[in-house]
Design a protein around this motif. Structure first.
Motif, PDB file in Angstrom:
ATOM      1  N   GLY A 108      -1.139 -11.823   0.248  1.00  0.00           N
ATOM      2  CA  GLY A 108      -1.112 -10.818  -0.794  1.00  0.00           C
ATOM      3  C   GLY A 108       0.206 -10.889  -1.535  1.00  0.00           C
ATOM      4  N   THR A 109       0.163 -10.576  -2.810  1.00  0.00           N
ATOM      5  CA  THR A 109       1.383 -10.485  -3.603  1.00  0.00           C
ATOM      6  C   THR A 109       1.183  -9.422  -4.677  1.00  0.00           C
ATOM      7  OG1 THR A 109       3.101 -11.744  -4.754  1.00  0.00           O
ATOM      8  CG2 THR A 109       0.821 -12.251  -5.343  1.00  0.00           C
ATOM      9  N   GLU A 110       2.253  -8.988  -5.255  1.00  0.00           N
ATOM     10  CA  GLU A 110       2.181  -8.014  -6.330  1.00  0.00           C
ATOM     11  C   GLU A 110       1.537  -8.672  -7.555  1.00  0.00           C
ATOM     12  OE1 GLU A 110       5.483  -7.390  -3.538  1.00  0.00           O
ATOM     13  OE2 GLU A 110       4.991  -9.057  -4.847  1.00  0.00           O
ATOM     14  N   PRO A 111       0.655  -7.954  -8.257  1.00  0.00           N
ATOM     15  CA  PRO A 111      -0.024  -8.564  -9.403  1.00  0.00           C
ATOM     16  C   PRO A 111       0.922  -8.980 -10.526  1.00  0.00           C
ATOM     17  CG  PRO A 111      -0.692  -6.253  -9.127  1.00  0.00           C
ATOM     18  CD  PRO A 111       0.219  -6.600  -7.991  1.00  0.00           C
ATOM     19  N   ASP A 112       2.113  -8.366 -10.593  1.00  0.00           N
ATOM     20  CA  ASP A 112       3.053  -8.724 -11.655  1.00  0.00           C
ATOM     21  C   ASP A 112       4.055  -9.798 -11.213  1.00  0.00           C
ATOM     22  OD1 ASP A 112       4.479  -7.122  -9.907  1.00  0.00           O
ATOM     23  OD2 ASP A 112       5.399  -5.896 -11.471  1.00  0.00           O
ATOM     24  N   ASN A 113       3.850 -10.384 -10.051  1.00  0.00           N
ATOM     25  CA  ASN A 113       4.729 -11.461  -9.568  1.00  0.00           C
ATOM     26  C   ASN A 113       4.199 -12.779 -10.138  1.00  0.00           C
ATOM     27  OD1 ASN A 113       6.237 -13.359  -8.196  1.00  0.00           O
ATOM     28  ND2 ASN A 113       6.162 -12.262  -6.248  1.00  0.00           N
ATOM     29  N   ALA A 114       4.488 -13.021 -11.410  1.00  0.00           N
ATOM     30  CA  ALA A 114       3.938 -14.178 -12.132  1.00  0.00           C
ATOM     31  C   ALA A 114       4.279 -15.517 -11.489  1.00  0.00           C
ATOM     32  CB  ALA A 114       4.385 -14.143 -13.592  1.00  0.00           C
ATOM     33  N   PRO A 115       5.542 -15.748 -11.050  1.00  0.00           N
ATOM     34  CA  PRO A 115       5.829 -17.044 -10.427  1.00  0.00           C
ATOM     35  C   PRO A 115       5.012 -17.279  -9.156  1.00  0.00           C
ATOM     36  CG  PRO A 115       7.870 -15.961 -11.058  1.00  0.00           C
ATOM     37  CD  PRO A 115       6.764 -14.961 -11.233  1.00  0.00           C
ATOM     38  N   ALA A 116       4.870 -16.248  -8.318  1.00  0.00           N
ATOM     39  CA  ALA A 116       4.094 -16.403  -7.086  1.00  0.00           C
ATOM     40  C   ALA A 116       2.625 -16.654  -7.413  1.00  0.00           C
ATOM     41  CB  ALA A 116       4.246 -15.173  -6.205  1.00  0.00           C
ATOM     42  N   CYS A 117       2.067 -15.882  -8.330  1.00  0.00           N
ATOM     43  CA  CYS A 117       0.661 -16.065  -8.697  1.00  0.00           C
ATOM     44  C   CYS A 117       0.420 -17.464  -9.256  1.00  0.00           C
ATOM     45  CB  CYS A 117       0.222 -14.996  -9.701  1.00  0.00           C
ATOM     46  SG  CYS A 117       0.108 -13.334  -8.983  1.00  0.00           S
ATOM     47  N   LEU A 130      -8.227  -7.008  -4.243  1.00  0.00           N
ATOM     48  CA  LEU A 130      -7.974  -6.282  -2.997  1.00  0.00           C
ATOM     49  C   LEU A 130      -7.208  -5.007  -3.295  1.00  0.00           C
ATOM     50  CD1 LEU A 130      -6.695  -9.234  -0.790  1.00  0.00           C
ATOM     51  CD2 LEU A 130      -8.947  -8.186  -0.687  1.00  0.00           C
ATOM     52  N   VAL A 131      -7.297  -4.079  -2.383  1.00  0.00           N
ATOM     53  CA  VAL A 131      -6.488  -2.876  -2.436  1.00  0.00           C
ATOM     54  C   VAL A 131      -5.628  -2.885  -1.185  1.00  0.00           C
ATOM     55  CG1 VAL A 131      -6.519  -0.359  -2.397  1.00  0.00           C
ATOM     56  CG2 VAL A 131      -8.244  -1.620  -3.709  1.00  0.00           C
ATOM     57  N   GLY A 132      -4.342  -2.650  -1.325  1.00  0.00           N
ATOM     58  CA  GLY A 132      -3.447  -2.663  -0.173  1.00  0.00           C
ATOM     59  C   GLY A 132      -2.936  -1.262   0.147  1.00  0.00           C
ATOM     60  N   PHE A 133      -2.703  -1.034   1.419  1.00  0.00           N
ATOM     61  CA  PHE A 133      -2.133   0.219   1.892  1.00  0.00           C
ATOM     62  C   PHE A 133      -1.013  -0.122   2.851  1.00  0.00           C
ATOM     63  CE2 PHE A 133      -6.432   1.185   0.694  1.00  0.00           C
ATOM     64  CZ  PHE A 133      -6.329   2.421   0.064  1.00  0.00           C
ATOM     65  N   GLY A 134      -0.019   0.719   2.957  1.00  0.00           N
ATOM     66  CA  GLY A 134       1.081   0.499   3.887  1.00  0.00           C
ATOM     67  C   GLY A 134       1.440   1.779   4.606  1.00  0.00           C
ATOM     68  N   TRP A 135       1.982   1.632   5.786  1.00  0.00           N
ATOM     69  CA  TRP A 135       2.433   2.766   6.587  1.00  0.00           C
ATOM     70  C   TRP A 135       3.862   2.529   7.014  1.00  0.00           C
ATOM     71  CZ3 TRP A 135      -2.491   1.243   6.244  1.00  0.00           C
ATOM     72  CH2 TRP A 135      -3.476   2.217   6.152  1.00  0.00           C
ATOM     73  N   ASP A 136       4.593   3.591   7.257  1.00  0.00           N
ATOM     74  CA  ASP A 136       5.930   3.539   7.839  1.00  0.00           C
ATOM     75  C   ASP A 136       6.909   2.689   7.048  1.00  0.00           C
ATOM     76  OD1 ASP A 136       4.951   5.124   9.923  1.00  0.00           O
ATOM     77  OD2 ASP A 136       4.312   3.364  11.053  1.00  0.00           O
ATOM     78  N   GLY A 137       6.792   2.695   5.737  1.00  0.00           N
ATOM     79  CA  GLY A 137       7.728   1.947   4.899  1.00  0.00           C
ATOM     80  C   GLY A 137       7.557   0.451   4.958  1.00  0.00           C
TER      81      GLY A 137
END
Length: 141
Positions: A108-117, A130-137
């Motif tokens: 997974g990567t951030e959609p605005d991370n153009a170099p990674a994409c 995909l939809v991502g969720f995170g817990w505990d920072g």
């Protein structure tokens, strides 16, 4: 360019990596545990003996599915961007996953991370919604 898959015998090498490659300095206990785990992989690129890029992954197991590899992170020093190092370490990690019998590789990567994409598309990755969720920072710091 020297690409290596690292194991427990490379703990000191990882701990000696100069600042600027990982997000934070490697923690000795975490480094030992990561490199010793049979479910994790670390591919690292070296230029003139200096660590300049890496890709890390974790094999995911489930009772009703074949193993798959989740790519934890890909990183490259700013001085070595757009020179093929990230491509090389990610290719090495994907090849290792396939050699281990993994039937899927994903990340997974951030959609605005153009170099990674762009990197992942170049390597033939299929873009998934995909939809991502995170817990505990987990993703905030």
């Amino acid at each position: 360019m020297d690409i290596r898959l690292l194991g427990p015998e490379h703990t000191d090498l990882v701990l000696a990596v100069e600042p600027g490659l990982f997000d934070h300095p490697p923690d000795p206990a975490q480094t030992r545990a990561f490199l010793a785990s049979p479910l994790t992989e670390l591919a690292m690129a070296f230029d003139a003996g200096r660590a300049v890029a890496f890709a890390s992954g974790t094999v995911l197991l489930h009772p009703d599915k074949p193993p798959a590899m989740f790519v934890n992170e890909v990183g490259t020093r700013a001085s070595h961007l757009r020179r093929g190092f990230a491509t090389a370490v990610l290719r090495a990690l994907i090849a290792r996953a396939r050699a281990r019998g993994c039937k899927g590789v994903w990340l997974g990567t951030e959609p605005d991370n153009a170099p990674a994409c762009a990197l992942y598309r170049r390597l033939g990755g299929e873009e998934l919604a995909l939809v991502g969720f995170g817990w505990d920072g987990a993703f905030g710091g």
